[in-house]
Design a protein around this motif. Sequence first.
Motif, PDB file in Angstrom:
ATOM      1  N   HIS A  20      38.150   0.068 -13.383  1.00  0.00           N
ATOM      2  CA  HIS A  20      36.836  -0.198 -12.797  1.00  0.00           C
ATOM      3  C   HIS A  20      36.403   0.994 -11.961  1.00  0.00           C
ATOM      4  O   HIS A  20      37.205   1.872 -11.621  1.00  0.00           O
ATOM      5  CB  HIS A  20      36.878  -1.447 -11.920  1.00  0.00           C
ATOM      6  N   VAL A  21      35.121   1.025 -11.650  1.00  0.00           N
ATOM      7  CA  VAL A  21      34.583   1.969 -10.679  1.00  0.00           C
ATOM      8  C   VAL A  21      33.993   1.156  -9.537  1.00  0.00           C
ATOM      9  O   VAL A  21      33.694  -0.033  -9.685  1.00  0.00           O
ATOM     10  CB  VAL A  21      33.511   2.900 -11.295  1.00  0.00           C
ATOM     11  N   ILE A  22      33.831   1.796  -8.398  1.00  0.00           N
ATOM     12  CA  ILE A  22      33.380   1.116  -7.189  1.00  0.00           C
ATOM     13  C   ILE A  22      31.930   1.474  -6.898  1.00  0.00           C
ATOM     14  O   ILE A  22      31.509   2.628  -7.079  1.00  0.00           O
ATOM     15  CB  ILE A  22      34.285   1.500  -6.005  1.00  0.00           C
ATOM     16  N   GLU A  23      31.176   0.510  -6.446  1.00  0.00           N
ATOM     17  CA  GLU A  23      29.784   0.739  -6.066  1.00  0.00           C
ATOM     18  C   GLU A  23      29.729   1.629  -4.826  1.00  0.00           C
ATOM     19  O   GLU A  23      30.251   1.291  -3.770  1.00  0.00           O
ATOM     20  CB  GLU A  23      29.097  -0.601  -5.773  1.00  0.00           C
ATOM     21  N   ARG A  24      29.099   2.790  -4.988  1.00  0.00           N
ATOM     22  CA  ARG A  24      28.971   3.732  -3.877  1.00  0.00           C
ATOM     23  C   ARG A  24      27.551   4.279  -3.817  1.00  0.00           C
ATOM     24  O   ARG A  24      27.334   5.481  -3.707  1.00  0.00           O
ATOM     25  CB  ARG A  24      29.987   4.871  -4.024  1.00  0.00           C
ATOM     26  N   GLY A  25      26.596   3.381  -3.936  1.00  0.00           N
ATOM     27  CA  GLY A  25      25.201   3.798  -3.819  1.00  0.00           C
ATOM     28  C   GLY A  25      24.646   4.398  -5.082  1.00  0.00           C
ATOM     29  O   GLY A  25      23.810   5.313  -5.024  1.00  0.00           O
ATOM     30  N   GLY A  26      25.084   3.905  -6.246  1.00  0.00           N
ATOM     31  CA  GLY A  26      24.610   4.444  -7.513  1.00  0.00           C
ATOM     32  C   GLY A  26      23.206   3.980  -7.868  1.00  0.00           C
ATOM     33  O   GLY A  26      22.575   3.187  -7.151  1.00  0.00           O
ATOM     34  N   ALA A  27      22.733   4.479  -9.013  1.00  0.00           N
ATOM     35  CA  ALA A  27      21.359   4.198  -9.455  1.00  0.00           C
ATOM     36  C   ALA A  27      21.366   3.208 -10.611  1.00  0.00           C
ATOM     37  O   ALA A  27      22.259   3.219 -11.464  1.00  0.00           O
ATOM     38  CB  ALA A  27      20.686   5.499  -9.883  1.00  0.00           C
ATOM     39  N   LEU A  28      20.342   2.357 -10.638  1.00  0.00           N
ATOM     40  CA  LEU A  28      20.168   1.390 -11.714  1.00  0.00           C
ATOM     41  C   LEU A  28      19.287   1.989 -12.802  1.00  0.00           C
ATOM     42  O   LEU A  28      18.232   2.559 -12.528  1.00  0.00           O
ATOM     43  CB  LEU A  28      19.510   0.114 -11.172  1.00  0.00           C
ATOM     44  N   ARG A  29      19.729   1.835 -14.066  1.00  0.00           N
ATOM     45  CA  ARG A  29      18.919   2.212 -15.216  1.00  0.00           C
ATOM     46  C   ARG A  29      18.662   0.949 -16.041  1.00  0.00           C
ATOM     47  O   ARG A  29      19.604   0.305 -16.492  1.00  0.00           O
ATOM     48  CB  ARG A  29      19.624   3.281 -16.065  1.00  0.00           C
ATOM     49  N   ASN A  30      17.420   0.626 -16.188  1.00  0.00           N
ATOM     50  CA  ASN A  30      17.052  -0.609 -16.880  1.00  0.00           C
ATOM     51  C   ASN A  30      16.928  -0.384 -18.380  1.00  0.00           C
ATOM     52  O   ASN A  30      16.139   0.447 -18.833  1.00  0.00           O
ATOM     53  CB  ASN A  30      15.710  -1.138 -16.334  1.00  0.00           C
ATOM     54  N   TYR A  31      17.730  -1.120 -19.134  1.00  0.00           N
ATOM     55  CA  TYR A  31      17.654  -1.100 -20.591  1.00  0.00           C
ATOM     56  C   TYR A  31      17.777  -2.541 -21.080  1.00  0.00           C
ATOM     57  O   TYR A  31      18.543  -3.341 -20.520  1.00  0.00           O
ATOM     58  CB  TYR A  31      18.784  -0.277 -21.214  1.00  0.00           C
ATOM     59  N   ALA A  32      17.081  -2.844 -22.131  1.00  0.00           N
ATOM     60  CA  ALA A  32      17.251  -4.147 -22.769  1.00  0.00           C
ATOM     61  C   ALA A  32      18.607  -4.184 -23.459  1.00  0.00           C
ATOM     62  O   ALA A  32      19.066  -3.180 -24.013  1.00  0.00           O
ATOM     63  CB  ALA A  32      16.126  -4.382 -23.785  1.00  0.00           C
ATOM     64  N   GLY A  33      19.266  -5.329 -23.420  1.00  0.00           N
ATOM     65  CA  GLY A  33      20.555  -5.478 -24.083  1.00  0.00           C
ATOM     66  C   GLY A  33      21.654  -4.675 -23.430  1.00  0.00           C
ATOM     67  O   GLY A  33      22.507  -4.124 -24.131  1.00  0.00           O
ATOM     68  N   SER A  34      21.645  -4.600 -22.111  1.00  0.00           N
ATOM     69  CA  SER A  34      22.665  -3.812 -21.411  1.00  0.00           C
ATOM     70  C   SER A  34      23.529  -4.710 -20.550  1.00  0.00           C
ATOM     71  O   SER A  34      23.164  -5.848 -20.221  1.00  0.00           O
ATOM     72  CB  SER A  34      22.010  -2.737 -20.545  1.00  0.00           C
ATOM     73  N   ASP A  35      24.686  -4.206 -20.211  1.00  0.00           N
ATOM     74  CA  ASP A  35      25.597  -4.898 -19.301  1.00  0.00           C
ATOM     75  C   ASP A  35      25.846  -3.960 -18.123  1.00  0.00           C
ATOM     76  O   ASP A  35      25.147  -2.962 -17.954  1.00  0.00           O
ATOM     77  CB  ASP A  35      26.885  -5.276 -20.025  1.00  0.00           C
ATOM     78  N   ALA A  36      26.871  -4.253 -17.342  1.00  0.00           N
ATOM     79  CA  ALA A  36      27.101  -3.508 -16.105  1.00  0.00           C
ATOM     80  C   ALA A  36      27.136  -1.994 -16.310  1.00  0.00           C
ATOM     81  O   ALA A  36      26.444  -1.241 -15.621  1.00  0.00           O
ATOM     82  CB  ALA A  36      28.407  -3.975 -15.462  1.00  0.00           C
ATOM     83  N   ARG A  37      27.954  -1.535 -17.286  1.00  0.00           N
ATOM     84  CA  ARG A  37      28.123  -0.096 -17.454  1.00  0.00           C
ATOM     85  C   ARG A  37      27.997   0.320 -18.916  1.00  0.00           C
ATOM     86  O   ARG A  37      28.400   1.415 -19.275  1.00  0.00           O
ATOM     87  CB  ARG A  37      29.506   0.301 -16.924  1.00  0.00           C
ATOM     88  N   TRP A  38      27.458  -0.543 -19.763  1.00  0.00           N
ATOM     89  CA  TRP A  38      27.236  -0.135 -21.145  1.00  0.00           C
ATOM     90  C   TRP A  38      25.947  -0.786 -21.651  1.00  0.00           C
ATOM     91  O   TRP A  38      25.469  -1.767 -21.116  1.00  0.00           O
ATOM     92  CB  TRP A  38      28.419  -0.527 -22.028  1.00  0.00           C
ATOM     93  N   ARG A  39      25.416  -0.204 -22.684  1.00  0.00           N
ATOM     94  CA  ARG A  39      24.179  -0.725 -23.277  1.00  0.00           C
ATOM     95  C   ARG A  39      24.213  -0.483 -24.779  1.00  0.00           C
ATOM     96  O   ARG A  39      25.053   0.290 -25.284  1.00  0.00           O
ATOM     97  CB  ARG A  39      22.958  -0.051 -22.664  1.00  0.00           C
ATOM     98  N   THR A  40      23.318  -1.126 -25.457  1.00  0.00           N
ATOM     99  CA  THR A  40      23.232  -0.919 -26.905  1.00  0.00           C
ATOM    100  C   THR A  40      22.703   0.485 -27.182  1.00  0.00           C
ATOM    101  O   THR A  40      22.036   1.095 -26.340  1.00  0.00           O
ATOM    102  CB  THR A  40      22.304  -1.960 -27.550  1.00  0.00           C
ATOM    103  N   ALA A  41      22.993   0.961 -28.390  1.00  0.00           N
ATOM    104  CA  ALA A  41      22.641   2.347 -28.737  1.00  0.00           C
ATOM    105  C   ALA A  41      21.243   2.443 -29.335  1.00  0.00           C
ATOM    106  O   ALA A  41      21.017   3.154 -30.319  1.00  0.00           O
ATOM    107  CB  ALA A  41      23.688   2.912 -29.692  1.00  0.00           C
TER     108      ALA A  41
END
Length: 910
Positions: free
Chosen positions: A644-665
């Motif tokens: 896992h990685v830890i939340e340290r003030g990262g940025a959100l990227r909005n994509y349809a069909g995405s999960d915490a750290r991966w998204r559809t291609a």
Amino acid sequence: MSVDSSRRIRPADAGYVRQRAAALVERASERVEILRAAPVWDGPEALVEAGFTVRVRACVSALAVLDAYEQLGAEDYLVVLTDRDAHDLGDTILLRARGHRPHVIDPWSAVPEMFGARTADRDLRARGSWVPEALLSQRPSPGWPAAPAGTVTEAHALSNLLSHVLGMRLPTTLDEGSLLLRLDTPEGRLAWQSTSPTLRDGLAGWAGDGLGAAAELALRIAAAQQVSVCGVGLALDVVWPRPEDHAVVTEDQKAARIRAEAKIHPAANGIRSRALADAARLIATRHEDSGDAALGVALDAAEAVLGDLQWADGAERSDWLATGLRARLRHLTEHIRANLLMNPAGAGPESQLAELLEHRLARRNAREIVAAQMAVRLVRWLGSPDGAGRPPAGSLTEALHIQVDDGAWVDHALAAVHTGSAFPEVALVYGELVTRVRGQRRERDAMAAALLARATADDQPLDDVVPLEDLRQRVVVPVAKATGTLVVVVDGMSAAVATEIVDSGLARTWTELLPANSARRAVGLAVLPSMTTYSRTSLFAGALQTGTQDAEKKRWRDDLGAAIFHKEQLQTVAGAMLPASLVEALEGPDRVIGVVLNTVDDALKSADPGGTAWTDETVRYLAPLLNAAYIAGRTVILTSDHGHVIERGGALRNYAGSDARWRTADSVAADGEVLVAGRRVLTPGGRAVLAWDEDIRFGKRSAGYHGGASLAEITVPIIVLAPTPDAEIAGWRAGPPQMPSWWNDPVIARPDPSVGGRRALRAGPVVVSDPPAARSSKLRRDAEDAGQGMLGFDVADPVTPKPVDAESALVDALLQSPTYAEQRRHSGRHPLDDGVVQAFVLGAIRRGGRAHRYTLAAEAGVATPLVAGTIVSLRRLLNVDMYPVIKEDEDGVTLVLDAALLRQQFDLGS
């Protein structure tokens, strides 16, 4: 008798009367004692001694005495106070009295009787008339403790008197320490202040002679003010520092010394102040060891005293006060900023860390100290050729092994430093350090993501890496063939968390096994994306598969005939740490038992995984589970399904069909992302975009995430723990300590490993060439482009020959010396291998004669369970005639080697 004569007769002191009454009862031979004293008595008419009534009568005439006789009960005793002499009293009265005479009041004559002795020594009498008066007036109801050898000594009488005055239990052996401990309580100081000035002055003077200068000054301070005497001593500890501190005396400090005599006490000169400071340090240590809250009171008082002396900054010099701890932290971080963040290869802040660890409040400020230690470790890593200076990985296999061997330890340290310090000036530097280290780690993640994408697309075989779908067949089954096995899958456990858990103390009980052909831990690769539904199911299924707990249980049971205990099956009844069904399974005949623990994965949702100190106790059920497995004699495979990685003030990227750290291609991978495709990608279509930059997320904010392509997420720890050091499992062996070289010791300039050796010493001064450096595939492609590819091998760049380094030459000479040969002959049937001796000695010498035992053991390849025995053998081999060429430091983990003594004992010259 004239009126003037009677007035010169002193009244009897109440304490003296009580003492005479007690003596009368104790002798029991007479029932009356007449004291020649002024006929006045304002005390009680009757005293009770040993259960008997003693009447006290003031009699102005012989008739009054006769009247007292007449009223005396048959079982009672009588003390008469009269100014009449023997002639006035007459024989009728005196025949019933002790000694047949009136007794002149002599307080000193009462002293031996009070202590059951015959005499009082000259030194006690020399103290003055206040002594018997005090002993009489302060006499405790049970009496004073009997004096040994029939003589009341000064020490016996006055130490018991002082103890009684302070409310201490008698008898006591009063010393400087016990006195200061009592004076460091409000009750003790109040009791002391309630006594008469004459008594306080007399006892303080004696204490200076009999107990020490610190005792006298402490008593005089406690008489004047209600302040912690220990606190005053700790303040004086910096005003008058110890000679061994070699402190530079400032003008402010000189002024504070002058003010001390006015504000603390005129007796607070240099000698007494230093004595009280030394005693206060001992008292503070006692308070600390016992957890006494009095220490906090003393520390606050010391800071206040230094403020009163107008030298509050002096607290920064203290190794006891909180201000001193903060100053040492600030000094450490200033050194980090000035000398390391700008020059990682420079000298590290080792001396500053040592000073910090020596501060007496270090143990009470564990989080601050751990963060400081981790910060120094990160600084070492930045300057280490085995750390940040390591060449980039040339393959995914190499990248994953670097993460387990090095990166996981960096992540462990980063978590502590990121949590930071309560002091803003320290936190600021920690932030700069974290930024610097994360930048280095980001480069590794970027390289690993590219290697992952290539290896996944090409379906490259991963030598020395275990894909999770193969872990069952390649690790679990072979181990289970040799011994009963418990597989513990800690969902979401990164290599860093696994490292922390094992490093927290499991090595003291368990023996860690490593692959037989390696000195490092095994490493696994998560299924992609690194999510539970893909990775954990594939692990238990033994094949790439998407599923849930039901699918995991079915495949595990069908293929191995074994059970898996998930969260629901771990619920216990009151009073039990583990469910009975699990305990029965562990003690039963099944070769393999599987258990899933969810503490780490659960922490990613709402807890603080980065601020958690991960141990077997932190992970719910793990400690009792390991204990039960140990008792059952089972080998444990501790692993996970992903990191896992830890939340340290990262940025959100909005994509349809995405999960915490991966998204559809559906769209191309952006910066910080990587496209992965292949059979190990279990999303629909076998393609997905994963975030490799730990500051990117595609889902809602949480405490931590997984599913991405960072090394912390895709690297799976595989830790095999055997209950005995002699476990025989094909393909596995007991391994050396796993911490990297920079973890416990400063970074050293590492000479070329090919330089030196016994052959070089025998042949005289020789030079050798560096071996060709290992080249990445890119370097090989560059060579081929330059026209060398047809040769079938890389041509090494010209190198400059290097002479044999002095340290290697010294160790080679040691191994060839006659004394060494003689020592080996007396080392028993199994002397240490010369290679082990060479590694230990050379490693210690190159680190200035001091090194952590595990650092040297790792370099020597000595298995962790054998480290203690190896050190014993090494000491037996090198400590000729018991001279300590090599010894263990007081901390129990550092080896200290005396190179000069080594040369002398083995005739190696200078």
